[in-house]
Write a protein that holds these residues in place. Sequence first.
Motif, mmCIF file in Angstrom:
data_model
loop_
_atom_site.group_PDB
_atom_site.id
_atom_site.type_symbol
_atom_site.label_atom_id
_atom_site.label_comp_id
_atom_site.label_asym_id
_atom_site.label_seq_id
_atom_site.Cartn_x
_atom_site.Cartn_y
_atom_site.Cartn_z
ATOM 1 N N GLY A 49 0.797 -1.230 0.000
ATOM 2 C CA GLY A 49 0.000 0.000 0.000
ATOM 3 C C GLY A 49 0.823 1.269 0.000
ATOM 4 O O GLY A 49 0.402 2.285 0.559
ATOM 5 N N CYS A 50 1.975 1.255 -0.663
ATOM 6 C CA CYS A 50 2.871 2.419 -0.643
ATOM 7 C C CYS A 50 2.478 3.484 -1.670
ATOM 8 O O CYS A 50 2.958 4.617 -1.624
ATOM 9 N N ASN A 51 1.620 3.107 -2.631
ATOM 10 C CA ASN A 51 1.147 4.002 -3.694
ATOM 11 C C ASN A 51 2.249 4.486 -4.640
ATOM 12 O O ASN A 51 2.060 5.484 -5.352
ATOM 13 N N PHE A 52 3.355 3.786 -4.670
ATOM 14 C CA PHE A 52 4.400 4.071 -5.665
ATOM 15 C C PHE A 52 3.817 3.958 -7.071
ATOM 16 O O PHE A 52 4.151 4.750 -7.962
ATOM 17 N N CYS A 53 2.918 2.999 -7.263
ATOM 18 C CA CYS A 53 2.326 2.768 -8.584
ATOM 19 C C CYS A 53 1.490 3.958 -9.053
ATOM 20 O O CYS A 53 1.361 4.202 -10.259
ATOM 21 N N ARG A 54 0.923 4.721 -8.129
ATOM 22 C CA ARG A 54 0.101 5.867 -8.499
ATOM 23 C C ARG A 54 0.941 6.955 -9.174
ATOM 24 O O ARG A 54 0.453 7.676 -10.035
ATOM 25 N N GLU A 55 2.188 7.071 -8.771
ATOM 26 C CA GLU A 55 3.060 8.104 -9.319
ATOM 27 C C GLU A 55 3.901 7.625 -10.492
ATOM 28 O O GLU A 55 4.234 8.400 -11.386
ATOM 29 N N SER A 67 -1.868 -2.054 -8.824
ATOM 30 C CA SER A 67 -0.835 -1.265 -9.506
ATOM 31 C C SER A 67 -1.255 -0.823 -10.899
ATOM 32 O O SER A 67 -0.659 0.098 -11.466
ATOM 33 N N THR A 68 -2.285 -1.460 -11.461
ATOM 34 C CA THR A 68 -2.751 -1.077 -12.794
ATOM 35 C C THR A 68 -4.029 -0.234 -12.747
ATOM 36 O O THR A 68 -4.576 0.103 -13.791
ATOM 37 N N LEU A 88 -2.634 -11.134 -7.429
ATOM 38 C CA LEU A 88 -3.826 -10.414 -7.867
ATOM 39 C C LEU A 88 -3.953 -9.063 -7.161
ATOM 40 O O LEU A 88 -4.328 -8.060 -7.787
ATOM 41 N N ASP A 89 -3.663 -9.020 -5.858
ATOM 42 C CA ASP A 89 -3.703 -7.742 -5.149
ATOM 43 C C ASP A 89 -2.819 -6.709 -5.847
ATOM 44 O O ASP A 89 -3.237 -5.588 -6.125
ATOM 45 N N ARG A 90 -1.592 -7.094 -6.137
ATOM 46 C CA ARG A 90 -0.646 -6.138 -6.713
ATOM 47 C C ARG A 90 -0.914 -5.863 -8.182
ATOM 48 O O ARG A 90 -0.760 -4.729 -8.644
ATOM 49 N N LEU A 91 -1.332 -6.884 -8.949
ATOM 50 C CA LEU A 91 -1.618 -6.661 -10.366
ATOM 51 C C LEU A 91 -2.787 -5.699 -10.539
ATOM 52 O O LEU A 91 -2.712 -4.744 -11.325
ATOM 53 N N LEU A 105 7.536 -10.110 -11.384
ATOM 54 C CA LEU A 105 6.623 -10.680 -12.360
ATOM 55 C C LEU A 105 5.348 -9.849 -12.557
ATOM 56 O O LEU A 105 4.754 -9.870 -13.634
ATOM 57 N N ILE A 106 4.956 -9.102 -11.540
ATOM 58 C CA ILE A 106 3.750 -8.278 -11.687
ATOM 59 C C ILE A 106 3.954 -7.224 -12.766
ATOM 60 O O ILE A 106 3.098 -7.031 -13.642
ATOM 61 N N ASN A 107 5.076 -6.532 -12.742
ATOM 62 C CA ASN A 107 5.341 -5.518 -13.762
ATOM 63 C C ASN A 107 5.533 -6.130 -15.146
ATOM 64 O O ASN A 107 5.234 -5.494 -16.157
ATOM 65 N N GLU A 108 6.006 -7.360 -15.218
ATOM 66 C CA GLU A 108 6.138 -8.045 -16.499
ATOM 67 C C GLU A 108 4.768 -8.452 -17.044
ATOM 68 O O GLU A 108 4.555 -8.465 -18.266
#
Length: 209
Positions: free
Chosen positions: A49-55, A103-104, A97-100, A64-67
């Motif tokens: 829950g760091c929200n790095f993906c939002r930025e 993060s998208t 699934l949580d991260r995929l 593997l999630i980013n791939e």
Amino acid sequence: MKVLVINGSPHLHGCTDRGLREVETVLKENGIEVERVNIGNKDIRGCIGCNFCREHGRCVFNDLINETAPKFAEAAGLIVGSPVYYAGCNGQALSFLDRLFYSTSGIVDKTMKVGAAVVSSRRAGSTSAFDEINKYFTISAMPVVSSTYWNEVHGFTAEDVEDDLEGLQTMRNLGRNMAFMIKAIDAAANTVGIPAQERTSFTSFHTEG
């Protein structure tokens, strides 16, 4: 048109794989391309829950999630397979699934991508695992593909699944239904368009201190 298949089992040739292969065969017979990603034997940590993906448009953990995210973006459908552990999905599948999906958010438009869960169990607990996976779809405007029974196969080994004739039948019907839905949605998208999704309201309930 492509379906992305996620195998959450650490046993690459186990019961979950056998069920997924039955679906994949029918999808290919119906002109749908299939790409498989096996995650059950990978080291996948949960979302923090760091929200790095939002930025930055990607997960902070570059694995593997980013791939998989670009493959998810181009797919018309997603199948998630998981074995049943303690009446639920296995840990890798849920962490993945949580991260995929998180993060998208806002990056991959999931509207009208079709989703299907496939679960395998020796005896029981399959419907609760089935429910866990389907929730990722229903929160994302993704139509859930059904079959002629819950999308599950039973067995302790892949060889056992061969004797689950109804389970394999369910997988084949799932493949046909999924191919039909993908084609029908594609046809509708080219005529009436994809329905717009409102996302302006975000209600958080709290009590006054």
